[in-house]
Enzyme design. Sequence first.
Site, short mmCIF file in Angstrom:
data_model
loop_
_atom_site.label_atom_id
_atom_site.label_comp_id
_atom_site.label_asym_id
_atom_site.label_seq_id
_atom_site.Cartn_x
_atom_site.Cartn_y
_atom_site.Cartn_z
N ASP A 161 -11.97 86.96 34.93
CA ASP A 161 -12.86 87.68 34.12
C ASP A 161 -12.76 86.59 32.97
O ASP A 161 -12.04 85.65 32.65
CB ASP A 161 -12.22 88.76 33.67
CG ASP A 161 -13.18 89.75 32.94
OD1 ASP A 161 -14.59 89.58 32.95
OD2 ASP A 161 -12.69 90.12 31.72
N SER A 162 -14.11 86.95 32.16
CA SER A 162 -14.14 86.21 30.96
C SER A 162 -13.25 86.36 29.94
O SER A 162 -13.02 85.43 29.06
CB SER A 162 -15.74 86.43 30.46
OG SER A 162 -15.48 87.65 30.02
N TYR A 185 -18.85 86.13 28.04
CA TYR A 185 -19.92 85.31 29.09
C TYR A 185 -21.12 85.93 28.91
O TYR A 185 -22.24 85.46 29.22
CB TYR A 185 -19.51 85.27 30.56
CG TYR A 185 -18.29 84.43 31.03
CD1 TYR A 185 -17.57 83.68 30.03
CD2 TYR A 185 -17.96 84.42 32.33
CE1 TYR A 185 -16.59 82.70 30.39
CE2 TYR A 185 -16.84 83.37 32.75
CZ TYR A 185 -16.42 82.83 31.97
OH TYR A 185 -15.38 81.83 32.41
N GLY A 186 -21.05 87.19 28.34
CA GLY A 186 -22.38 88.01 28.22
C GLY A 186 -23.66 87.21 27.58
O GLY A 186 -24.78 87.79 27.77
N CYS A 190 -15.92 89.99 36.80
CA CYS A 190 -16.52 89.91 35.41
C CYS A 190 -17.96 90.28 36.10
O CYS A 190 -18.52 89.31 36.88
CB CYS A 190 -16.54 88.55 34.96
SG CYS A 190 -17.63 87.90 33.65
N ASN A 191 -18.60 91.14 35.25
CA ASN A 191 -20.04 91.50 35.72
C ASN A 191 -21.01 90.34 35.65
O ASN A 191 -21.98 89.87 36.27
CB ASN A 191 -20.56 92.76 35.00
CG ASN A 191 -19.98 94.04 35.71
OD1 ASN A 191 -20.59 94.67 36.56
ND2 ASN A 191 -18.99 94.45 35.17
N THR A 192 -20.77 89.73 34.44
CA THR A 192 -21.88 88.70 34.06
C THR A 192 -21.76 87.43 35.14
O THR A 192 -22.52 86.95 35.71
CB THR A 192 -21.53 88.16 32.58
OG1 THR A 192 -21.48 89.08 31.66
CG2 THR A 192 -22.48 87.07 32.36
N GLU A 229 -12.53 97.05 22.02
CA GLU A 229 -11.40 95.77 21.73
C GLU A 229 -10.68 96.13 20.14
O GLU A 229 -9.52 95.92 19.97
CB GLU A 229 -11.90 94.35 21.50
CG GLU A 229 -12.25 93.90 22.98
CD GLU A 229 -12.20 92.37 23.34
OE1 GLU A 229 -12.26 91.62 22.22
OE2 GLU A 229 -12.23 91.99 24.52
N CYS A 257 -19.97 96.81 32.99
CA CYS A 257 -19.22 95.86 32.07
C CYS A 257 -17.78 96.30 32.23
O CYS A 257 -17.60 97.43 32.02
CB CYS A 257 -19.65 95.90 30.65
SG CYS A 257 -18.70 94.57 29.75
N THR A 258 -16.72 95.41 32.35
CA THR A 258 -15.36 95.64 32.78
C THR A 258 -14.83 96.47 31.64
O THR A 258 -13.95 97.34 31.93
CB THR A 258 -14.58 94.71 33.08
OG1 THR A 258 -14.72 93.55 32.15
CG2 THR A 258 -14.89 93.98 34.61
N HIS A 259 -15.17 96.26 30.36
CA HIS A 259 -14.49 97.19 29.39
C HIS A 259 -14.98 98.66 29.17
O HIS A 259 -14.05 99.54 28.61
CB HIS A 259 -15.06 96.48 27.92
CG HIS A 259 -14.23 95.34 27.47
ND1 HIS A 259 -14.43 94.07 28.02
CD2 HIS A 259 -13.34 95.24 26.53
CE1 HIS A 259 -13.66 93.17 27.53
NE2 HIS A 259 -13.11 93.80 26.50
#
Lengths: 278, 278
Positions: free
Chosen positions: A13-14, A45-46, A76-78, A155, A187-189
């Site tokens: 992931d980023s 990365y977004g 990572c979705n991006t 975060e 998005c992973t978050h």
Amino acid sequence: MIIDKYAPIGVFDSGVGGLTVVRELMRNLPQENIVYFGDTARVPYGNKSKETVLRYSRQIIRFLETKDVKAIVVACNTASALAMDTIEKEINIPIIGVVIPGVHTALRTTRNNRIGVIATDSTIKSNLYQTLLRSNNSEITVFGKACPLFVPLVEEGWTKDRITYEIACRYLDDVLDKDIDTLIMGCTHYPLMRSLLKKVVGDDVTLVNPAYETSVALKKLLEDLNLQNPGDFVKEKKFQCGRYRFFASDAVERFNTFADTVLPCEVESAELVQIEDF
Amino acid sequence: MIIDKYAPIGVFDSGVGGLTVVRELMRNLPQENIVYFGDTARVPYGNKSKETVLRYSRQIIRFLETKDVKAIVVACNTASALAMDTIEKEINIPIIGVVIPGVHTALRTTRNNRIGVIATDSTIKSNLYQTLLRSNNSEITVFGKACPLFVPLVEEGWTKDRITYEIACRYLDDVLDKDIDTLIMGCTHYPLMRSLLKKVVGDDVTLVNPAYETSVALKKLLEDLNLQNPGDFVKEKKFQCGRYRFFASDAVERFNTFADTVLPCEVESAELVQIEDF
């Protein structure tokens, strides 16, 4: 090519967001070994271009290959959105992104063919979700919305905060007005603010968590290829079962702190990698 | 070493935030040429380690040196905080960061010796502002506060928004309770939300804008070294006056959009640089 069943699954992931995917893998594939790489030196990365995300993804895959991984999860979705179609042609082991599993679940879930997607700016602008959803079913209408404040809010730890709730209402207002019945957390978050998002969207909208769906899809893929880790303890084997290793390109301590809040078990500290060398 | 007075000033930042410094340079040193580099491929620096920020800064300085700059402005608080002390020993031209000018102004401004600093997480954790302020005057008490949501809020364009106001109140609550009379905006994005911050801190607290103070300090430095651009048009000279060039490591279009909202004049589009090659 013979792939070692006992070899680990490579996940990248980023940054730290992909740990939500690791969490689901730990729960649903407890016998598998995992090597995780988080590109914390170059996160996010977004807001980066396709060329840059592709270049970074190739470096990370070269690094994961040095760990003899048997399969790769692009958590990572991006990167899934911008780099997957190119890199899957360049490697010899199975690779799976987080986008397709989420898409398939959303298609099975929707009743009225109106699906919302929330994600980073780049993922929304790539139109990947829209393209994939509609290529499977042209009756589908997709409503995408970039939510750039969600990652810093998660975060910051404000996942149950009134301010986050207000921001989520503002972001989702338009999408909810479109009468969607399914919303992909692209998005992973975002799964980390799932309960707050559930309050915002209400009971009539189903939230799709691509992290969970990816773990289900990976399980099936490994079964189909007869690559599941048998989970038996074989002394002479190079890899043992259920072992987790974490690598990051920067700020390892911050990585460890976040990992502690996300993962269901105690894990060893992340190791630092100079990813530009790969 | 003879430095060409007509040569441009090199300015760099982790991304677009340093354009607030360029804005002040354009206003206060209109005869100077500027070469700006924004590291948009690796933004933000605020959550990266000292080693990484130093490595990135060195690459950027090597790039700026290829543009024959006569001086360098480190328009990034994180890079000023983490890398300046090392890189100023490694180069032969004058270099100035945004931290020291802000510190000197805050020291002149305060009446009660109680100074607040708002910045990114890394800048606050580096303790640089605290160390510098107190090394000049041991009577000073410094109250630092990391405000990680401010940058994404500014980039979202919510600089006059009620939600941003609420978040600012929450972040600044503790610091204001400490009876400060001076607050340093220790991140280049923050001057773009200056009017909102002014409402939060009230009339009794003076906001220090390091971007402006840096332009004043650079002007004095160039005068002292007799390096000001005379501003006359000399045909055979390599550089003309008041010319601006912009470079970015990624997402040039987004850079241009942001530059249009920040800078006081129309500028040419940014050019893409593979900064890892330097």
